[in-house]
Design a protein around this motif. Sequence first.
Motif, mmCIF file in Angstrom:
data_model
loop_
_atom_site.group_PDB
_atom_site.id
_atom_site.type_symbol
_atom_site.label_atom_id
_atom_site.label_comp_id
_atom_site.label_asym_id
_atom_site.label_seq_id
_atom_site.Cartn_x
_atom_site.Cartn_y
_atom_site.Cartn_z
ATOM 1 N N ASP A 173 4.499 -2.474 -5.954
ATOM 2 C CA ASP A 173 3.719 -1.458 -6.658
ATOM 3 C C ASP A 173 3.821 -0.106 -5.965
ATOM 4 N N HIS A 174 3.784 -0.125 -4.640
ATOM 5 C CA HIS A 174 3.920 1.138 -3.905
ATOM 6 C C HIS A 174 5.296 1.759 -4.138
ATOM 7 N N GLN A 177 5.340 3.225 -7.648
ATOM 8 C CA GLN A 177 4.567 4.467 -7.712
ATOM 9 C C GLN A 177 5.337 5.630 -7.113
ATOM 10 N N LYS A 181 6.576 8.907 -9.224
ATOM 11 C CA LYS A 181 6.271 10.283 -8.864
ATOM 12 C C LYS A 181 7.535 11.137 -8.822
#
Length: 256
Positions: A173-174, A177, A181
């Motif tokens: 998930d990191h 993300q 971005k």
Amino acid sequence: MDPTCPSECIYNLIPSDLKEPPQPPRYISIFKATVKDDMQKTKTAMKTMGPAKVEVPSPKDFLKKHSKEKPLPPIKKFDRNVPKKPAVPLRTDHPVMGIQSEKNFINTNAADVIMGVAKKPKPIYVDKRTGDKHDLEPSGLVPKYINKKDYGVTPEYICKRNEEIKKAQEEYDHYIQENLKKAAMKRVSDEEREAILQGLKKNWEEVHKEFQSLSVFIDSIPKKIRKQRLEEEMKQLEHYIGVIEKHKIIYIANNA
């Protein structure tokens, strides 16, 4: 001149054999490879027929006579003078007699019974009126496993595996993300994904219903073109449905 009407010619009066048009390619589902891979994963190699390739023995190592017989023990020298059994007692030998024990076995046995702990009867159960007896412990009527200390406790390896899965999901998930971005992507919500999936399935059902309503005998070019068009639409919809069902999380570009 109308191209569909043949020109007037005497050769047209000769009857000719009708050539059947070639059959269109057979419809093959796109999920065939996925099902095949799943079947290969569940199979166990060399379970029934043995290994596919067995090492062939060398021609030099052919089966020889007496090669599978067990080797005999080494030959021992036979000596007739060695006695095999104890010697017979002599006539002058007499057994030892007159030895008596002072122990009172009756009193000793009585004391052991009085001072000993009573033996507990073995638990049994009777399941018929004729009196058939069976052991109670292996019958499953005694709550044995629920009295253990670790009963109902999640095993340690499962807890460890859950922690690893959770950690891997957090790292993924990191990573997503961070990429979002950078690429400025938008995630499709579960409601939108479900609505798109239901719409695709509804469209597939409509096209499939139209495909099923085609005539059995296709003898004209428009019918063939229509059948090919419906098959292409069904394949495309199946591809879209498979992609959306396979990926739970979908991202799209903001300008899309």
